[in-house]
Design a protein around this motif. Sequence first.
Motif, PDB file in Angstrom:
ATOM      1  N   PRO A 252     -15.874  23.201   4.691  1.00  0.00           N
ATOM      2  CA  PRO A 252     -15.907  24.588   4.232  1.00  0.00           C
ATOM      3  C   PRO A 252     -15.582  25.552   5.371  1.00  0.00           C
ATOM      4  CG  PRO A 252     -18.133  23.812   4.612  1.00  0.00           C
ATOM      5  CD  PRO A 252     -17.219  22.641   4.843  1.00  0.00           C
ATOM      6  N   PRO A 253     -15.202  26.779   5.047  1.00  0.00           N
ATOM      7  CA  PRO A 253     -14.867  27.759   6.084  1.00  0.00           C
ATOM      8  C   PRO A 253     -16.025  28.070   7.025  1.00  0.00           C
ATOM      9  CG  PRO A 253     -14.271  28.596   3.909  1.00  0.00           C
ATOM     10  CD  PRO A 253     -14.985  27.308   3.711  1.00  0.00           C
ATOM     11  N   GLY A 254     -17.253  27.848   6.580  1.00  0.00           N
ATOM     12  CA  GLY A 254     -18.417  28.131   7.411  1.00  0.00           C
ATOM     13  C   GLY A 254     -18.721  27.070   8.450  1.00  0.00           C
ATOM     14  N   ALA A 255     -18.071  25.926   8.364  1.00  0.00           N
ATOM     15  CA  ALA A 255     -18.272  24.871   9.371  1.00  0.00           C
ATOM     16  C   ALA A 255     -17.771  25.379  10.721  1.00  0.00           C
ATOM     17  CB  ALA A 255     -17.520  23.604   8.971  1.00  0.00           C
ATOM     18  N   THR A 256     -18.368  24.883  11.783  1.00  0.00           N
ATOM     19  CA  THR A 256     -17.979  25.351  13.107  1.00  0.00           C
ATOM     20  C   THR A 256     -16.812  24.544  13.664  1.00  0.00           C
ATOM     21  OG1 THR A 256     -19.462  23.878  14.314  1.00  0.00           O
ATOM     22  CG2 THR A 256     -20.362  26.034  13.632  1.00  0.00           C
ATOM     23  N   VAL A 257     -16.168  25.106  14.633  1.00  0.00           N
ATOM     24  CA  VAL A 257     -15.078  24.422  15.328  1.00  0.00           C
ATOM     25  C   VAL A 257     -15.603  23.127  15.952  1.00  0.00           C
ATOM     26  CG1 VAL A 257     -13.519  24.573  17.318  1.00  0.00           C
ATOM     27  CG2 VAL A 257     -13.706  26.503  15.721  1.00  0.00           C
TER      28      VAL A 257
ATOM     29  N   LEU B 283      -7.761  25.093  -1.589  1.00  0.00           N
ATOM     30  CA  LEU B 283      -7.381  25.094  -0.185  1.00  0.00           C
ATOM     31  C   LEU B 283      -7.322  26.528   0.329  1.00  0.00           C
ATOM     32  CD1 LEU B 283      -6.392  23.403   2.247  1.00  0.00           C
ATOM     33  CD2 LEU B 283      -4.070  23.801   1.412  1.00  0.00           C
ATOM     34  N   ALA B 284      -8.150  26.828   1.316  1.00  0.00           N
ATOM     35  CA  ALA B 284      -8.184  28.166   1.899  1.00  0.00           C
ATOM     36  C   ALA B 284      -7.404  28.229   3.207  1.00  0.00           C
ATOM     37  CB  ALA B 284      -9.638  28.594   2.152  1.00  0.00           C
ATOM     38  N   GLY B 285      -7.319  27.088   3.896  1.00  0.00           N
ATOM     39  CA  GLY B 285      -6.635  27.070   5.182  1.00  0.00           C
ATOM     40  C   GLY B 285      -6.600  25.677   5.760  1.00  0.00           C
ATOM     41  N   ILE B 286      -6.055  25.599   6.966  1.00  0.00           N
ATOM     42  CA  ILE B 286      -5.985  24.334   7.689  1.00  0.00           C
ATOM     43  C   ILE B 286      -6.356  24.602   9.145  1.00  0.00           C
ATOM     44  CG2 ILE B 286      -3.515  24.571   8.172  1.00  0.00           C
ATOM     45  CD1 ILE B 286      -3.317  21.488   7.804  1.00  0.00           C
ATOM     46  N   PHE B 287      -7.094  23.682   9.729  1.00  0.00           N
ATOM     47  CA  PHE B 287      -7.486  23.752  11.128  1.00  0.00           C
ATOM     48  C   PHE B 287      -6.953  22.496  11.787  1.00  0.00           C
ATOM     49  CE2 PHE B 287     -10.371  22.651  14.596  1.00  0.00           C
ATOM     50  CZ  PHE B 287     -10.358  23.820  15.331  1.00  0.00           C
TER      51      PHE B 287
ATOM     52  N   ALA C 172      -7.651  24.035  17.811  1.00  0.00           N
ATOM     53  CA  ALA C 172      -8.777  23.738  18.702  1.00  0.00           C
ATOM     54  C   ALA C 172      -8.419  24.065  20.148  1.00  0.00           C
ATOM     55  CB  ALA C 172      -9.168  22.269  18.570  1.00  0.00           C
ATOM     56  N   VAL C 173      -7.218  23.705  20.558  1.00  0.00           N
ATOM     57  CA  VAL C 173      -6.774  23.999  21.929  1.00  0.00           C
ATOM     58  C   VAL C 173      -6.721  25.518  22.141  1.00  0.00           C
ATOM     59  CG1 VAL C 173      -4.800  23.863  23.503  1.00  0.00           C
ATOM     60  CG2 VAL C 173      -5.549  21.834  22.252  1.00  0.00           C
ATOM     61  N   ARG C 174      -6.215  26.243  21.156  1.00  0.00           N
ATOM     62  CA  ARG C 174      -6.151  27.703  21.258  1.00  0.00           C
ATOM     63  C   ARG C 174      -7.550  28.289  21.415  1.00  0.00           C
ATOM     64  NH1 ARG C 174      -6.545  30.947  16.986  1.00  0.00           N
ATOM     65  NH2 ARG C 174      -5.764  29.354  15.577  1.00  0.00           N
ATOM     66  N   CYS C 175      -8.523  27.783  20.662  1.00  0.00           N
ATOM     67  CA  CYS C 175      -9.901  28.267  20.764  1.00  0.00           C
ATOM     68  C   CYS C 175     -10.458  28.046  22.174  1.00  0.00           C
ATOM     69  CB  CYS C 175     -10.791  27.567  19.741  1.00  0.00           C
ATOM     70  SG  CYS C 175     -10.465  28.032  18.041  1.00  0.00           S
TER      71      CYS C 175
ATOM     72  N   LEU D 204     -14.653  27.868  11.188  1.00  0.00           N
ATOM     73  CA  LEU D 204     -13.271  27.540  10.842  1.00  0.00           C
ATOM     74  C   LEU D 204     -12.603  28.718  10.148  1.00  0.00           C
ATOM     75  CD1 LEU D 204     -13.515  23.865   9.543  1.00  0.00           C
ATOM     76  CD2 LEU D 204     -12.894  24.696  11.814  1.00  0.00           C
ATOM     77  N   GLY D 205     -13.368  29.442   9.353  1.00  0.00           N
ATOM     78  CA  GLY D 205     -12.823  30.602   8.656  1.00  0.00           C
ATOM     79  C   GLY D 205     -12.274  31.657   9.596  1.00  0.00           C
ATOM     80  N   GLN D 206     -12.792  31.707  10.814  1.00  0.00           N
ATOM     81  CA  GLN D 206     -12.335  32.689  11.796  1.00  0.00           C
ATOM     82  C   GLN D 206     -11.017  32.283  12.453  1.00  0.00           C
ATOM     83  OE1 GLN D 206     -16.426  32.517  13.726  1.00  0.00           O
ATOM     84  NE2 GLN D 206     -15.726  34.563  14.333  1.00  0.00           N
ATOM     85  N   VAL D 207     -10.757  30.991  12.555  1.00  0.00           N
ATOM     86  CA  VAL D 207      -9.625  30.534  13.369  1.00  0.00           C
ATOM     87  C   VAL D 207      -8.605  29.671  12.624  1.00  0.00           C
ATOM     88  CG1 VAL D 207     -10.908  30.698  15.531  1.00  0.00           C
ATOM     89  CG2 VAL D 207     -10.962  28.560  14.224  1.00  0.00           C
TER      90      VAL D 207
END
Length: 109
Positions: A19-24, A47-51, A56-59, A71-74
Motif C-alpha cells: 500500500p502507499p502507506g508502507a515505508t521505503v 494500481l496507484a504507482g510503482i516503486f 530507492a537510490v534517489r531517496c 511509498l506514496g511520497q516517492v
Amino acid sequence: MLTRRMEELVRHQDPLTMPPGATVAEACAAMHRRRVGAVLVVEDGRLAGIFTGRDAVRCLALGMDSARTSLGQVMTRDPVCLGPQAQAMEALRLMNDGGFRHVPITEEG
C-alpha cells in the motif's frame, strides 16, 4: 518469444504489492527478500504507482529517512502500463523508448 502476449509471460508471476502507506525501508526489505526490482503500489485494488530500485537510490541520495518516508511520497504515480494482450516486443519498445525497466501488466486498472 517476442510475438508472445504478455498474459502468457506473466501468467505465473506473483508481483510484490504494497500500500502507499508502507515505508521505503519496508519496500526495500521486501524487494530484497523476494529478489525483485520493483513494488507495485496498490490502493483499493487499483494500481496507484510503482516503486523501483532507482527510486530507492534517489531517496538515499536525497537523504530521505527510509523508515519515515512512505511509498506514496516517492513512487512513480500512474506508471505506463500495458494490457495482457500486448506483445512482448511492444513491452520492450516501450521500456526502451521510456527509459525504464518495469512495465506493469494491468487489466481494467
